[in-house]
Design a protein around this motif. Sequence first.
Motif, PDB file in Angstrom:
ATOM      1  N   ARG A  91       8.862  23.569  58.017  1.00 34.53           N
ATOM      2  CA  ARG A  91       8.147  22.733  58.987  1.00 34.53           C
ATOM      3  C   ARG A  91       8.986  21.546  59.468  1.00 34.53           C
ATOM      4  O   ARG A  91       8.552  20.808  60.349  1.00 34.53           O
ATOM      5  N   TRP A  92      10.158  21.356  58.900  1.00 33.60           N
ATOM      6  CA  TRP A  92      11.072  20.300  59.349  1.00 33.60           C
ATOM      7  C   TRP A  92      12.043  20.941  60.339  1.00 33.60           C
ATOM      8  O   TRP A  92      13.059  21.482  59.969  1.00 33.60           O
ATOM      9  N   LEU A  93      11.699  20.848  61.596  1.00 35.92           N
ATOM     10  CA  LEU A  93      12.455  21.577  62.613  1.00 35.92           C
ATOM     11  C   LEU A  93      13.755  20.898  62.993  1.00 35.92           C
ATOM     12  O   LEU A  93      14.776  21.560  63.178  1.00 35.92           O
ATOM     13  N   ALA A  94      13.739  19.570  63.121  1.00 36.70           N
ATOM     14  CA  ALA A  94      14.943  18.854  63.556  1.00 36.70           C
ATOM     15  C   ALA A  94      14.748  17.366  63.322  1.00 36.70           C
ATOM     16  O   ALA A  94      13.637  16.900  63.022  1.00 36.70           O
ATOM     17  N   GLY A  95      15.854  16.615  63.486  1.00 39.93           N
ATOM     18  CA  GLY A  95      15.768  15.166  63.415  1.00 39.93           C
ATOM     19  C   GLY A  95      15.737  14.623  61.996  1.00 39.93           C
ATOM     20  O   GLY A  95      16.122  15.289  61.039  1.00 39.93           O
ATOM     21  N   LYS A  96      15.240  13.384  61.874  1.00 35.63           N
ATOM     22  CA  LYS A  96      15.198  12.712  60.588  1.00 35.63           C
ATOM     23  C   LYS A  96      14.128  13.322  59.684  1.00 35.63           C
ATOM     24  O   LYS A  96      13.187  13.957  60.165  1.00 35.63           O
ATOM     25  N   PRO A  97      14.256  13.104  58.351  1.00 37.29           N
ATOM     26  CA  PRO A  97      13.221  13.603  57.436  1.00 37.29           C
ATOM     27  C   PRO A  97      11.850  13.049  57.806  1.00 37.29           C
ATOM     28  O   PRO A  97      11.720  11.906  58.249  1.00 37.29           O
ATOM     29  N   MET A  98      10.823  13.874  57.611  1.00 35.40           N
ATOM     30  CA  MET A  98       9.456  13.505  57.940  1.00 35.40           C
ATOM     31  C   MET A  98       8.615  13.486  56.661  1.00 35.40           C
ATOM     32  O   MET A  98       9.048  13.946  55.609  1.00 35.40           O
ATOM     33  N   SER A  99       7.400  12.992  56.787  1.00 32.58           N
ATOM     34  CA  SER A  99       6.516  12.905  55.623  1.00 32.58           C
ATOM     35  C   SER A  99       6.255  14.276  55.011  1.00 32.58           C
ATOM     36  O   SER A  99       6.044  14.395  53.797  1.00 32.58           O
ATOM     37  N   ILE A 100       6.298  15.333  55.817  1.00 29.83           N
ATOM     38  CA  ILE A 100       6.017  16.672  55.303  1.00 29.83           C
ATOM     39  C   ILE A 100       7.121  17.195  54.390  1.00 29.83           C
ATOM     40  O   ILE A 100       6.941  18.218  53.728  1.00 29.83           O
ATOM     41  N   VAL A 101       8.283  16.503  54.332  1.00 31.02           N
ATOM     42  CA  VAL A 101       9.342  16.916  53.414  1.00 31.02           C
ATOM     43  C   VAL A 101       9.517  15.908  52.290  1.00 31.02           C
ATOM     44  O   VAL A 101      10.516  15.927  51.577  1.00 31.02           O
ATOM     45  N   GLY A 102       8.539  15.024  52.103  1.00 28.94           N
ATOM     46  CA  GLY A 102       8.605  14.059  51.018  1.00 28.94           C
ATOM     47  C   GLY A 102       8.397  14.690  49.658  1.00 28.94           C
ATOM     48  O   GLY A 102       8.667  14.079  48.632  1.00 28.94           O
ATOM     49  N   ASN A 103       7.889  15.905  49.628  1.00 28.74           N
ATOM     50  CA  ASN A 103       7.760  16.661  48.385  1.00 28.74           C
ATOM     51  C   ASN A 103       8.065  18.129  48.703  1.00 28.74           C
ATOM     52  O   ASN A 103       8.591  18.443  49.753  1.00 28.74           O
ATOM     53  N   PHE A 104       7.725  19.025  47.813  1.00 27.61           N
ATOM     54  CA  PHE A 104       8.068  20.435  47.999  1.00 27.61           C
ATOM     55  C   PHE A 104       6.852  21.283  48.342  1.00 27.61           C
ATOM     56  O   PHE A 104       6.838  22.489  48.093  1.00 27.61           O
TER      57      PHE A 104
END
Length: 337
Positions: A91-104
């Motif tokens: 779900r992290w398509l591009a750009g800076k890290p987002m809240s959805i990648v704060g965990n696994f």
Amino acid sequence: MKGLVFDASNETPQIVLKEIKDPGQPQRGEIRVAIQASSLNFHDFMVARGIMPTENGRILLSDGAGIVEAVGEDVTSFAIGDHVVSTFFPRWLAGKPMSIVGNFENTPGDGIDGMATEFVVRSESAFTKIPQGWSMPEAATITTSGLTAWRALVTNGQLKAGETVLIQGTGGVSIAALQIAKAKGAFVIATSSSDEKLAKVHNLGADELINYKTTPAWGDEVLRLTKGLGVDHVVEVGGPVTINESLKAVKVGGHIAQIGVLSGNEASIPIVSLLGKQVRLQGLIVSSVEDQKEYISALEATQSRPVIDKIFNYTELSQAFDYMQKGNHFGKICVTW
């Protein structure tokens, strides 16, 4: 179909080969992939051994390479027969890290079912195409270790020709980082506890070698080798046991990419040294779908291939993790059906 799942029903977690439900045909925006190979990572090891919590019955492994068998409506990136590899954060398509990648929570083999199975149906963003001509085990090394090294040195580090890179050990990330650094025209210093492994990294292009067992103050040795300047980049995989030597080894204004916790989770860091050297200490976990595509383009352009130590059968997954735990491997450990 077959799948290898995490079983915590007994006191000691087990890896169990089970018959599981076939995922069926893809819906809108999805693809069905026949998984042929995976590679092992320390993160997978911690999940499989119960060190990192996951759902009982979780299908294991984050990395998976295979062949597209069917595509759903509105899929534009793939066609039947394409050779593909999974993404770590779909779900992290591009750009800076987002809240959805704060965990696994959306990572295969952890928050969602993984790639240790014969078939998966996932969203279009859960896969990218692989480098042309690569084998499935080779492709399976891209998702976690290869992309982590790419982000550490290129996306975040902005590595330039002539800069100096320090790699630690000879695991998958470190070997990928060595290959990326040499392709970019960097000078590489490598550490290992094994002279035999150091000879192998020298053959892959490492310019200077340090045995950290015989030279425990290897940060001072790095300074000697760089005439007191230190290195521009450290690919830091050790964690608490290595971070202070890394701080010694890095130059003023340098960059430490903290990617690993092989020696534990908590470290005591000399803040004055961090401030005095004005170091950029950056933690990272893999990267975005777009970064994976860029990394794959670079692999095709340089014709670089990953180093694979050993290939097990999926049914031998537990033995493969035992082999990983011994730490004698050089490069990646893979599994195939």
